[in-house]
Write an enzyme that holds these catalytic residues in place. Structure first.
Site, PDB file in Angstrom:
ATOM      1  N   PRO A   1       0.785  -1.224   0.000  1.00 22.30           N
ATOM      2  CA  PRO A   1       0.000   0.000   0.000  1.00 22.30           C
ATOM      3  C   PRO A   1       0.828   1.291   0.000  1.00 22.30           C
ATOM      4  O   PRO A   1       1.864   1.375   0.657  1.00 22.30           O
ATOM      5  CB  PRO A   1      -0.834  -0.102   1.284  1.00 22.30           C
ATOM      6  CG  PRO A   1      -0.211  -1.169   2.095  1.00 22.30           C
ATOM      7  CD  PRO A   1       0.462  -2.096   1.133  1.00 22.30           C
ATOM      8  N   ASN A   2       0.318   2.236  -0.744  1.00 21.77           N
ATOM      9  CA  ASN A   2       0.830   3.606  -0.840  1.00 21.77           C
ATOM     10  C   ASN A   2       2.103   3.746  -1.669  1.00 21.77           C
ATOM     11  O   ASN A   2       2.545   4.867  -1.925  1.00 21.77           O
ATOM     12  CB  ASN A   2       1.045   4.215   0.571  1.00 21.77           C
ATOM     13  CG  ASN A   2      -0.236   4.239   1.378  1.00 21.77           C
ATOM     14  OD1 ASN A   2      -1.237   4.753   0.896  1.00 21.77           O
ATOM     15  ND2 ASN A   2      -0.230   3.660   2.557  1.00 21.77           N
TER      16      ASN A   2
ATOM     17  N   ARG B   1       4.951  10.970  -2.115  1.00 22.33           N
ATOM     18  CA  ARG B   1       4.665  10.530  -0.752  1.00 22.33           C
ATOM     19  C   ARG B   1       5.898  10.743   0.141  1.00 22.33           C
ATOM     20  O   ARG B   1       6.925  10.102  -0.065  1.00 22.33           O
ATOM     21  CB  ARG B   1       4.320   9.039  -0.794  1.00 22.33           C
ATOM     22  CG  ARG B   1       4.175   8.410   0.548  1.00 22.33           C
ATOM     23  CD  ARG B   1       4.192   6.899   0.448  1.00 22.33           C
ATOM     24  NE  ARG B   1       3.981   6.342   1.764  1.00 22.33           N
ATOM     25  CZ  ARG B   1       4.267   5.098   2.112  1.00 22.33           C
ATOM     26  NH1 ARG B   1       4.769   4.279   1.221  1.00 22.33           N
ATOM     27  NH2 ARG B   1       4.040   4.681   3.328  1.00 22.33           N
TER      28      ARG B   1
ATOM     29  N   TYR C   1      11.084   8.745   1.414  1.00 22.77           N
ATOM     30  CA  TYR C   1      11.071   7.752   0.338  1.00 22.77           C
ATOM     31  C   TYR C   1      11.720   8.228  -0.959  1.00 22.77           C
ATOM     32  O   TYR C   1      11.841   7.452  -1.903  1.00 22.77           O
ATOM     33  CB  TYR C   1       9.626   7.313   0.069  1.00 22.77           C
ATOM     34  CG  TYR C   1       8.993   6.647   1.270  1.00 22.77           C
ATOM     35  CD1 TYR C   1       9.466   5.419   1.739  1.00 22.77           C
ATOM     36  CD2 TYR C   1       7.951   7.251   1.968  1.00 22.77           C
ATOM     37  CE1 TYR C   1       8.911   4.817   2.859  1.00 22.77           C
ATOM     38  CE2 TYR C   1       7.381   6.655   3.082  1.00 22.77           C
ATOM     39  CZ  TYR C   1       7.870   5.440   3.517  1.00 22.77           C
ATOM     40  OH  TYR C   1       7.325   4.841   4.626  1.00 22.77           O
TER      41      TYR C   1
ATOM     42  N   ASN D   1       8.175  -5.600  -1.392  1.00 22.33           N
ATOM     43  CA  ASN D   1       8.097  -4.497  -0.440  1.00 22.33           C
ATOM     44  C   ASN D   1       6.658  -4.495   0.073  1.00 22.33           C
ATOM     45  O   ASN D   1       5.774  -3.933  -0.572  1.00 22.33           O
ATOM     46  CB  ASN D   1       8.458  -3.164  -1.085  1.00 22.33           C
ATOM     47  CG  ASN D   1       8.466  -2.041  -0.048  1.00 22.33           C
ATOM     48  OD1 ASN D   1       7.951  -2.197   1.063  1.00 22.33           O
ATOM     49  ND2 ASN D   1       9.050  -0.911  -0.407  1.00 22.33           N
TER      50      ASN D   1
ATOM     51  N   ALA E   1       3.265  -1.152   4.612  1.00 24.65           N
ATOM     52  CA  ALA E   1       2.732  -1.229   5.984  1.00 24.65           C
ATOM     53  C   ALA E   1       2.339  -2.645   6.376  1.00 24.65           C
ATOM     54  O   ALA E   1       2.349  -2.986   7.573  1.00 24.65           O
ATOM     55  CB  ALA E   1       1.539  -0.286   6.123  1.00 24.65           C
TER      56      ALA E   1
ATOM     57  N   GLU F   1      13.025  -9.296   0.831  1.00 26.21           N
ATOM     58  CA  GLU F   1      12.182  -8.227   1.389  1.00 26.21           C
ATOM     59  C   GLU F   1      12.934  -6.909   1.229  1.00 26.21           C
ATOM     60  O   GLU F   1      14.097  -6.812   1.639  1.00 26.21           O
ATOM     61  CB  GLU F   1      11.920  -8.528   2.874  1.00 26.21           C
ATOM     62  CG  GLU F   1      11.108  -7.468   3.592  1.00 26.21           C
ATOM     63  CD  GLU F   1      10.986  -7.764   5.099  1.00 26.21           C
ATOM     64  OE1 GLU F   1      11.371  -8.890   5.529  1.00 26.21           O
ATOM     65  OE2 GLU F   1      10.526  -6.879   5.833  1.00 26.21           O
TER      66      GLU F   1
HETATM   67  C1  DQA Z   1       8.360   0.820   3.615  1.00 24.59           C
HETATM   68  C2  DQA Z   1       8.480   0.987   5.126  1.00 24.59           C
HETATM   69  C3  DQA Z   1       7.149   0.701   5.805  1.00 24.59           C
HETATM   70  O1  DQA Z   1       7.278   0.858   7.226  1.00 24.59           O
HETATM   71  C4  DQA Z   1       6.102   1.670   5.322  1.00 24.59           C
HETATM   72  O2  DQA Z   1       4.838   1.362   5.892  1.00 24.59           O
HETATM   73  C5  DQA Z   1       6.012   1.735   3.838  1.00 24.59           C
HETATM   74  C6  DQA Z   1       7.236   1.654   3.047  1.00 24.59           C
HETATM   75  C7  DQA Z   1       9.659   1.225   2.898  1.00 24.59           C
HETATM   76  O3  DQA Z   1       9.779   0.900   1.718  1.00 24.59           O
HETATM   77  O4  DQA Z   1      10.516   1.894   3.473  1.00 24.59           O
HETATM   78  O5  DQA Z   1       4.949   1.941   3.294  1.00 24.59           O
HETATM   79  O6  DQA Z   1       8.129  -0.551   3.327  1.00 24.59           O
END
Ligand code: DQA
Length: 147
Positions: free
Chosen positions: A13-14, A21, A26, A77, A80, A101
């Site tokens: 997500p996101n 974002r 990021y 990835n 969350a 991961e």
């Molecule tokens: C994430 C880290 C997670 O804690 C976060 O919820 C994300 C992105 C990262 O790529 O740094 O959405 O996976």
């Protein structure tokens, strides 16, 4: 000619909003930039990637199950869902192919709840904090080891 199955690159997500974002955390690369980076990284080894993103836990579980049949390796990835999803962990535990991961940010240097991952115990390896370069490194590893 590519003979090995594609490397699946699944994103939670996101991550569709990468670039806009929280860029301080990021970075400015967009999701499309990540797709290009993954394709370029795999092409160096004459391999292919299947890059996807979903905001929905069940969709990610479906894709991990699909990877059992079709993928030669998995970059994940979980965003969350890393910190919440037993369902994703259980799906990954059934995979026979290597799983890397990836986290763009260093989850261990952030809020304490991000330090715990349900995914890490069933992953082959973990890359965190190297920005989107982590995707390229994960694909490099899988291309060298996963057939
Ligand atoms: C994430 C880290 C997670 O804690 C976060 O919820 C994300 C992105 C990262 O790529 O740094 O959405 O996976």
């Amino acid at each position: 000619m590519t003979t090995a199955g594609p490397i699946y690159v699944l994103n939670g997500p996101n991550l569709n909003l990468l670039g806009t974002r929280e860029p301080d955390i990021y970075g400015r690369d967009t999701f499309d930039d990540v797709v290009s980076l993954c394709r370029t990284s795999a092409a160096r080894f004459d391999r292919s990637v299947d890059v996807r993103q979903s905001n929905h836990e069940g969709v990610l579980v479906d894709w991990v199950q699909e990877a059992r049949e079709h993928a030669s390796g998995l970059v994940l990835n979980p965003a969350a869902y890393t910190h919440t999803s037993v369902a994703l962990r259980d799906a990954l535990a059934m995979l026979d192919v290597p799983v890397v991961e990836v986290h763009i940010s260093n989850v261990h240097a952030r809020e304490p709840f991000r330090a715990h991952s349900y995914v890490s115990p069933v992953a082959t390896g973990v890359i965190a904090g190297l920005g989107v370069t982590g995707y390229a490194l994960a694909i490099d590893y899988l291309c060298r080891t996963a057939r």
